[in-house]
Design a protein around this motif. Structure first.
Motif, PDB file in Angstrom:
ATOM      1  N   LEU A  17     -19.927  37.916   9.467  1.00  0.00           N
ATOM      2  CA  LEU A  17     -20.878  37.697  10.534  1.00  0.00           C
ATOM      3  C   LEU A  17     -20.693  38.715  11.842  1.00  0.00           C
ATOM      4  CD1 LEU A  17     -21.215  33.820  10.477  1.00  0.00           C
ATOM      5  CD2 LEU A  17     -22.618  35.716   9.367  1.00  0.00           C
ATOM      6  N   ALA A  31     -26.479  33.341  10.222  1.00  0.00           N
ATOM      7  CA  ALA A  31     -25.016  33.227  10.590  1.00  0.00           C
ATOM      8  C   ALA A  31     -24.625  31.785  10.682  1.00  0.00           C
ATOM      9  CB  ALA A  31     -25.150  33.586  12.161  1.00  0.00           C
ATOM     10  N   TRP A  32     -25.630  30.964  11.183  1.00  0.00           N
ATOM     11  CA  TRP A  32     -25.169  29.451  10.880  1.00  0.00           C
ATOM     12  C   TRP A  32     -24.870  28.911   9.532  1.00  0.00           C
ATOM     13  CZ3 TRP A  32     -29.508  26.665  14.351  1.00  0.00           C
ATOM     14  CH2 TRP A  32     -29.308  26.987  15.751  1.00  0.00           C
ATOM     15  N   THR A  33     -25.738  29.380   8.552  1.00  0.00           N
ATOM     16  CA  THR A  33     -25.738  29.133   7.278  1.00  0.00           C
ATOM     17  C   THR A  33     -24.329  29.574   6.655  1.00  0.00           C
ATOM     18  OG1 THR A  33     -28.080  29.154   7.004  1.00  0.00           O
ATOM     19  CG2 THR A  33     -26.744  28.768   4.881  1.00  0.00           C
ATOM     20  N   ALA A  91     -21.883  30.561   8.461  1.00  0.00           N
ATOM     21  CA  ALA A  91     -20.564  29.662   9.082  1.00  0.00           C
ATOM     22  C   ALA A  91     -20.500  28.278   8.496  1.00  0.00           C
ATOM     23  CB  ALA A  91     -20.951  29.310  10.553  1.00  0.00           C
ATOM     24  N   GLY A  92     -21.315  27.732   7.758  1.00  0.00           N
ATOM     25  CA  GLY A  92     -21.301  26.404   6.998  1.00  0.00           C
ATOM     26  C   GLY A  92     -20.455  26.445   5.800  1.00  0.00           C
ATOM     27  N   CYS A  93     -20.496  27.601   5.195  1.00  0.00           N
ATOM     28  CA  CYS A  93     -19.634  28.081   3.966  1.00  0.00           C
ATOM     29  C   CYS A  93     -18.325  27.958   4.338  1.00  0.00           C
ATOM     30  CB  CYS A  93     -19.911  29.622   3.388  1.00  0.00           C
ATOM     31  SG  CYS A  93     -21.857  29.809   2.961  1.00  0.00           S
ATOM     32  N   ALA A  94     -17.860  28.712   5.399  1.00  0.00           N
ATOM     33  CA  ALA A  94     -16.623  28.527   6.087  1.00  0.00           C
ATOM     34  C   ALA A  94     -16.057  26.953   6.270  1.00  0.00           C
ATOM     35  CB  ALA A  94     -16.357  29.485   7.206  1.00  0.00           C
ATOM     36  N   LEU A  95     -16.716  26.346   6.912  1.00  0.00           N
ATOM     37  CA  LEU A  95     -16.423  24.996   6.938  1.00  0.00           C
ATOM     38  C   LEU A  95     -16.243  24.207   5.756  1.00  0.00           C
ATOM     39  CD1 LEU A  95     -18.783  23.713   9.830  1.00  0.00           C
ATOM     40  CD2 LEU A  95     -16.506  24.021  10.087  1.00  0.00           C
ATOM     41  N   ALA A 143     -12.448  30.834   4.166  1.00  0.00           N
ATOM     42  CA  ALA A 143     -13.118  30.342   5.430  1.00  0.00           C
ATOM     43  C   ALA A 143     -13.277  31.626   6.517  1.00  0.00           C
ATOM     44  CB  ALA A 143     -12.256  29.358   6.208  1.00  0.00           C
ATOM     45  N   VAL A 195     -16.516  33.895   7.721  1.00  0.00           N
ATOM     46  CA  VAL A 195     -16.789  34.039   9.138  1.00  0.00           C
ATOM     47  C   VAL A 195     -16.925  35.695   9.696  1.00  0.00           C
ATOM     48  CG1 VAL A 195     -15.724  33.838  11.740  1.00  0.00           C
ATOM     49  CG2 VAL A 195     -16.101  31.859   9.871  1.00  0.00           C
ATOM     50  N   THR A 252     -30.012  34.442  13.389  1.00  0.00           N
ATOM     51  CA  THR A 252     -29.403  33.243  13.825  1.00  0.00           C
ATOM     52  C   THR A 252     -29.154  32.110  12.645  1.00  0.00           C
ATOM     53  OG1 THR A 252     -30.141  33.651  16.155  1.00  0.00           O
ATOM     54  CG2 THR A 252     -29.248  31.389  15.254  1.00  0.00           C
TER      55      THR A 252
END
Length: 398
Positions: free
Chosen positions: A85, A169-171, A173-177, A78, A82, A166
């Motif tokens: 990015l 970055a959101w997508t 970040a979803g990988c990290a979650l 995770a 992040v 953007t």
């Protein structure tokens, strides 16, 4: 059975994140002006970090505890997703890729599969082993397919007025979650998946050492070829050579993962009829021939069809290979066998990823396809010659 289902679920959740990151990393780096050399270095650094983690869990994972080790590795993954990015120098990005085991292969490569391969056989018997591995890999490929579909989110968000950077970055970040969500699933496993924590681990038997050494040498050829063919690299080729959009590439990888998933179940059925080694070899060679034809395709639609045909065959050796490795060693040697062979494979992938960039620069963007396919064919022929008479227990008794 509860442990088996938890392992299935954890692998599928992690696979979604991997499926997103693989093609999206290549598209993201290309969009930000990264050269093929930088792409290869980032993918190679992530694989090198994964290789080091695999080495550590091979020798210490059973002592640390398989469940806790998997959970910690999820956390590191995770952080790596992040970190990519955060605007930083190339040195910081490479360090983050290494420590976070950043996965640009588009397939589940790393230390966690080492421990999963060692844990899965404890949830079944000899005759059910290949089917369990096939179902696990099929579910992971379904996850990879979902992830590949989600990698097209930045394009969809762009139509909604959200800048591509953007949305990317959101997508990511979803990988990290998703990696974070997988950790509790490993912690919920029962103690039955662990091994007794003796003062000293049992040594490998002479037969186990010979089997692991032989398989590692063979797998090194296959993995170097695979390193030329990372998902990030394939996405780069489809974008730069065939001028495909991010959405087209995402759709292509969705189809590939669906075919991968179906092929795993077919592989388990086929192995019961012609054997594990024959299934590995005689499905893998045609897939490499198809890959060669992709390099000479005149346009993206034809390249996409050839690529999908290849994906319907190329993964049939995965559950059969995993089952075969676990079958030819003793139960207490499974973590070592899984780890050593995985370590060799990750080292080969890293080497292949580093070599892909100069191959592109010296010859053409599609040169990695030719080099990778050629090495894989050599591997298949060598594997069949070396292992055709070494049968797993369920085949030896027939």
């Amino acid at each position: 059975m509860r442990d088996r289902h938890l392992l299935y679920a954890a692998g599928a959740v992690r696979a979604i994140g991997v499926g997103v990151l693989g093609p999206l990393l290549g598209v993201h780096l290309a969009a930000t002006g990264a050269s093929p050399g930088m792409l290869g270095i980032v993918v190679g650094a992530g694989l090198a970090g994964a290789a080091l983690a695999a080495a550590l869990v091979t020798w210490r994972g059973d002592r640390w505890g398989r469940r806790c080790t998997c959970a910690v590795l999820c956390g590191l993954s995770a952080l790596g997703a992040v970190a990519v990015l955060i605007p930083a120098s190339s040195g910081v990005v490479l360090a983050a890729a290494f420590i976070g085991m950043l996965n640009g292969m588009g397939k589940d490569r790393g230390a966690i599969p080492v421990l999963e391969s060692a844990m899965l056989p404890s949830t079944t018997d000899e005759r059910g082993r290949t089917v369990v591995f096939a179902r696990a890999t099929a579910l992971q490929d379904v996850g990879l397919g979902v992830g590949a579909a989600l990698s097209g989110l930045p394009t969809l968000l762009l139509h909604a007025g959200i800048p591509e950077a953007t949305g990317t970055a959101w997508t990511i970040a979803g990988c990290a979650l998703l990696a974070v969500f997988a950790a509790p699933l490993y912690l919920a496993l029962s103690p039955a998946v662990e091994v007794a924590r003796a003062e000293k681990p049992l040594p490998l038997s002479p037969a186990g050492r010979r089997s692991i050494a032989k398989l590692s040498a063979l797998f090194s050829l296959d993995s170097i070829g695979g390193g030329f063919l990372s998902a990030a690299g394939m996405a780069y080729i489809f974008r730069e050579h065939f001028h495909a959009s991010a959405a087209m590439i995402a759709a292509l990888f969705v189809g590939a993962r669906i075919l991968n998933a179906a092929s795993h179940l077919v592989a388990a059925w086929l192995a019961t009829r012609i054997g594990l080694v024959n299934t590995m070899v005689f499905t893998h060679i045609p897939s490499s021939v198809l890959l060669l034809t992709v390099a000479f395709a005149p346009n993206f639609p034809i390249a996409a069809v050839l690529f999908l045909l290849r994906e319907g065959l190329v993964e049939m050796d995965v559950p059969t290979r995993q089952s075969y490795v676990m079958a030819v060693v003793a139960p207490h040697e499974r973590t070592a066998a899984s780890g050593i062979t995985a370590l060799v494979r990750m080292g080969g992938w890293s080497l292949g990823a580093f070599l892909a960039a100069p191959a592109m620069a010296a010859a053409s963007v599609t040169a990695p396809l030719i080099a990778g396919a050629g090495l894989k064919i050599v591997y298949d022929l060598a594997l069949w010659r070396a292992c055709k008479h070494t049968k797993p227990p369920e085949e030896a008794r027939l």
